[in-house]
Motif scaffolding. Structure first.
Motif, mmCIF file in Angstrom:
data_model
loop_
_atom_site.group_PDB
_atom_site.id
_atom_site.type_symbol
_atom_site.label_atom_id
_atom_site.label_comp_id
_atom_site.label_asym_id
_atom_site.label_seq_id
_atom_site.Cartn_x
_atom_site.Cartn_y
_atom_site.Cartn_z
ATOM 1 N N MET A 157 87.212 18.233 17.275
ATOM 2 C CA MET A 157 87.449 17.225 16.267
ATOM 3 C C MET A 157 87.344 15.955 17.666
ATOM 4 N N MET A 158 88.155 15.880 18.339
ATOM 5 C CA MET A 158 88.183 14.544 19.509
ATOM 6 C C MET A 158 86.777 14.356 19.759
ATOM 7 N N VAL A 159 85.910 15.047 20.348
ATOM 8 C CA VAL A 159 83.850 14.736 20.350
ATOM 9 C C VAL A 159 84.274 14.228 19.231
ATOM 10 N N LEU A 160 83.854 14.074 18.138
ATOM 11 C CA LEU A 160 83.166 14.447 16.806
ATOM 12 C C LEU A 160 84.364 12.743 16.532
ATOM 13 N N ASP A 161 85.509 12.843 16.497
ATOM 14 C CA ASP A 161 85.447 11.443 16.575
ATOM 15 C C ASP A 161 85.217 10.090 16.969
ATOM 16 N N GLY A 162 85.613 11.257 18.860
ATOM 17 C CA GLY A 162 85.533 9.467 19.530
ATOM 18 C C GLY A 162 84.523 8.937 18.875
ATOM 19 N N CYS A 163 82.635 9.953 19.325
ATOM 20 C CA CYS A 163 81.857 9.335 19.063
ATOM 21 C C CYS A 163 81.307 9.119 18.499
ATOM 22 N N PHE A 164 81.702 9.375 16.696
ATOM 23 C CA PHE A 164 81.895 7.976 16.124
ATOM 24 C C PHE A 164 82.363 7.125 16.605
ATOM 25 N N ILE A 165 83.530 6.873 16.404
ATOM 26 C CA ILE A 165 84.307 5.632 16.846
ATOM 27 C C ILE A 165 83.387 5.033 18.023
ATOM 28 N N ILE A 166 82.715 5.163 18.915
ATOM 29 C CA ILE A 166 82.538 4.128 19.759
ATOM 30 C C ILE A 166 80.825 3.869 19.654
ATOM 31 N N GLU A 167 79.739 4.623 18.463
ATOM 32 C CA GLU A 167 78.564 4.781 17.348
ATOM 33 C C GLU A 167 78.941 3.585 16.834
ATOM 34 N N LEU A 168 79.823 3.311 15.980
ATOM 35 C CA LEU A 168 80.608 2.034 15.183
ATOM 36 C C LEU A 168 81.091 1.033 15.640
ATOM 37 N N LEU A 169 81.643 0.668 16.914
ATOM 38 C CA LEU A 169 82.038 0.101 17.693
ATOM 39 C C LEU A 169 80.535 -0.925 17.933
ATOM 40 N N LYS A 170 79.821 0.391 18.445
ATOM 41 C CA LYS A 170 78.007 -0.519 18.704
ATOM 42 C C LYS A 170 77.371 -1.176 18.042
ATOM 43 N N ARG A 171 77.340 0.188 16.679
ATOM 44 C CA ARG A 171 77.030 -0.915 15.697
ATOM 45 C C ARG A 171 77.125 -2.356 15.597
ATOM 46 N N PHE A 172 78.562 -2.259 15.197
ATOM 47 C CA PHE A 172 78.982 -3.857 14.448
ATOM 48 C C PHE A 172 78.695 -4.615 15.681
ATOM 49 N N ASP B 161 75.806 -4.004 17.283
ATOM 50 C CA ASP B 161 74.819 -4.339 17.633
ATOM 51 C C ASP B 161 73.772 -4.718 16.323
ATOM 52 N N PRO B 162 73.650 -5.615 16.235
ATOM 53 C CA PRO B 162 72.736 -5.499 14.511
ATOM 54 C C PRO B 162 71.504 -4.089 14.730
ATOM 55 N N SER B 163 70.878 -4.381 15.986
ATOM 56 C CA SER B 163 69.504 -4.025 16.065
ATOM 57 C C SER B 163 69.762 -1.753 15.698
ATOM 58 N N LEU B 164 70.915 -1.885 16.733
ATOM 59 C CA LEU B 164 71.084 0.074 16.322
ATOM 60 C C LEU B 164 71.434 0.319 15.366
ATOM 61 N N ARG B 165 72.032 -0.191 14.165
ATOM 62 C CA ARG B 165 71.933 -0.031 12.031
ATOM 63 C C ARG B 165 70.567 0.621 11.570
ATOM 64 N N GLU B 166 70.550 1.842 11.241
ATOM 65 C CA GLU B 166 69.417 2.105 10.656
ATOM 66 C C GLU B 166 69.476 1.368 9.348
ATOM 67 N N GLU B 167 68.511 1.521 8.320
ATOM 68 C CA GLU B 167 68.217 1.138 7.284
ATOM 69 C C GLU B 167 69.266 1.865 6.165
ATOM 70 N N ASP B 168 69.727 2.593 5.738
ATOM 71 C CA ASP B 168 69.815 4.026 5.343
ATOM 72 C C ASP B 168 71.544 3.812 5.667
ATOM 73 N N ASP B 169 72.024 2.902 6.198
ATOM 74 C CA ASP B 169 73.368 2.592 6.334
ATOM 75 C C ASP B 169 74.372 1.972 5.346
ATOM 76 N N ARG B 170 74.954 3.363 4.527
ATOM 77 C CA ARG B 170 76.040 2.289 3.909
ATOM 78 C C ARG B 170 77.387 1.913 4.290
ATOM 79 N N ILE B 171 77.931 1.897 5.871
ATOM 80 C CA ILE B 171 78.509 1.813 6.110
ATOM 81 C C ILE B 171 77.987 -0.020 6.364
ATOM 82 N N PHE B 172 77.709 -0.558 6.439
ATOM 83 C CA PHE B 172 76.743 -1.537 6.552
ATOM 84 C C PHE B 172 76.103 -2.201 5.641
ATOM 85 N N ARG B 173 76.030 -1.710 4.952
ATOM 86 C CA ARG B 173 75.161 -2.355 3.477
ATOM 87 C C ARG B 173 76.170 -2.634 2.456
ATOM 88 N N MET B 174 77.717 -1.852 2.757
ATOM 89 C CA MET B 174 78.712 -1.892 1.552
ATOM 90 C C MET B 174 79.902 -2.125 2.228
#
Length: 445
Positions: free
Chosen positions: A125-140, A142-155
């Motif tokens: 749980m710690m690895v999954l949740d922690g890495c998710f948060i870090i990747e979310l912050l990175k994508r926020f 740095d928009p170049s890291l976002r994928e085309e079908d990334d619903r979090i940033f499309r919605m």
């Protein structure tokens, strides 16, 4: 069958020995019932569960797939770099799991509630949740890291819900876990980057401007979790050192009282104006109460309530409960929808949520469960004393009474004007009568 004294003593000794030797390390609590009497939903996640307290509850399980996609994307990007730190996915995952496994006792001790998760379940749980948060912050950031079908940033609704959910009091990971994972990705002691990314991520949902604190190099134990980071990076700009010295000098004996509502302050001759600066820079000078603008939208009450609850539980370092104190100021100023209307017309309240009555009710409800403010550490003692001193002056009391009695509404003003006109006409009639009497006497002579 009753036990003898020796059995009772042995049982009690075993129970005491089983208690944690370092309860002060606990930093992630459940919200106590006294805070749940009003707006229980303010503390519940909308779309994502972080950590063990809300894991797999209701519809929150739907976000688990997004977490895995984000973590998979993070790993793929890291292992395909020109000079990767990890040669493949297996090495990456094994390294991260091994690093957090060493911290498992410390992680478990960070939660006030006993965790029924096994060691493997907790680390996963710690690895999954922690890495998710870090990747979310990175994508926020740095928009170049976002994928085309990334619903979090499309919605947009998903992103704003995530911003809210990640600073809920019960929905937290220990901050040292995020630092450990971030170090494994970016290199050792890159915590300033993590903090900067987090501050920018949450900045859009905070209801006003803050004043960032000083950021050191090793922040592993500076913050206890993301909510704590947001609280301490969203500082009031007034000098805490100066306030501490003031309180030290008064030794808690200085008398002070709460101030009146906006309507009554205006009746006492106080002007209400918008102030520039951080949200907490409320000042009184030259008979003017200056208040910075506050934006109210759907999640404002939830954000304020979670920050306030964090202050109520905080025992790790001595800072003022400036969010709780700020809300108390507004609770004093707002006694009715009329007060909200005055603040809105002055540009102090920007209301995107409801009508004036809804805002008035919101602040009453938010402060209902707050303990305090402290007689010694209330941040606005000086401001309150200045305002009350102004209101207690005899001339200002008379003016307030006059305004309340004769200028409280248009009909009262019309009645006063009519009475004044009638008085003037009667006075003129009397004067002309007297002048006519003297004129007759002059003609007679």
């Amino acid at each position: 069958m009753s036990r003898n004294g020796q059995d009772v003593s042995t049982s009690l000794i075993e129970e005491l020995a089983g208690l944690s030797a370092s309860p002060s390390r606990r930093c992630i609590f459940r919200v106590d019932d006294q805070f749940l009497t009003v707006n229980r939903k303010a503390y519940l996640p909308e779309i994502v569960a972080i950590g063990p307290y809300h894991h797999n509850k209701g519809n929150l399980g739907r976000m688990e797939e997004y977490k895995k996609k984000y973590v998979k994307s993070l790993i793929k990007r890291e292992v395909t770099k020109p000079k990767p730190k990890y040669k493949d996915i297996n090495t990456f995952v094994e390294t991260f799991v091994a690093a957090l496994t060493k911290l498992e006792p410390e992680i478990r001790a960070s939660y006030a509630e006993p965790l029924i998760l096994s060691k493997d379940e907790l680390i996963e749980m710690m690895v999954l949740d922690g890495c998710f948060i870090i990747e979310l912050l990175k994508r926020f950031n740095d928009p170049s890291l976002r994928e085309e079908d990334d619903r979090i940033f499309r919605m947009k609704w998903m992103l704003t819900s995530l911003q809210r959910d990640l600073i809920l009091f019960e929905n937290q990971l220990p901050f040292f876990v995020l630092c450990e994972l971030h170090d494994l990705i970016e290199g050792e002691n890159c915590h300033v980057q993590l903090v900067d990314h987090a501050v920018l991520f949450f900045n859009g949902i905070l209801p006003g401007e803050g004043n960032r604190g000083l950021v050191g190099e090793d922040l592993r134990y500076t913050y206890v979790h993301l909510l704590d980071l947001v609280h301490d990076e969203w500082l009031a700009s007034f000098s805490k050192a100066r306030l501490r010295e003031d309180f030290k000098n008064t030794k808690g004996t200085e008398k002070w009282e709460f101030i009146r509502c906006v309507t009554e302050l205006q009746e006492a001759g106080i002007r209400i104006e918008k102030n520039e600066g951080t949200l907490f820079d409320i000042v009184f000078e030259n008979k003017t109460l200056k208040i910075p603008p506050l934006t109210i939208e759907d999640r404002t009450d939830s954000i304020l309530q979670n920050l306030i609850v964090h202050e109520q539980y905080d025992e790790y370092y001595p800072h003022f409960s400036f969010v709780s104190d700020y809300v108390k100021v507004l609770d004093c100023l707002i006694d009715s929808p009329k007060d909200v209307g005055i603040l809105r017309q002055s540009g102090i309240i920007v209301n995107w949520k409801s009508d004036d009555e809804g805002v008035s009710t919101m602040f009453t409800d938010i402060y209902e469960s707050v303990v305090g403010p402290s007689k010694r550490d209330f941040c606005y003692i000086g401001t309150f004393n200045q305002i009350n001193k102004h209101c207690c002056q005899r001339r200002n009391r008379w003016m307030a009474s006059l305004r309340k009695t004769y200028f409280s509404n248009p009909w009262a003003i019309i009645s006063l004007c009519a009475a004044a006109a009638l008085l003037i006409l009667n006075l003129l009639q009397t004067i002309f009568t007297i002048m006519g009497y003297f004129k007759q006497d002059i003609v007679r002579f």
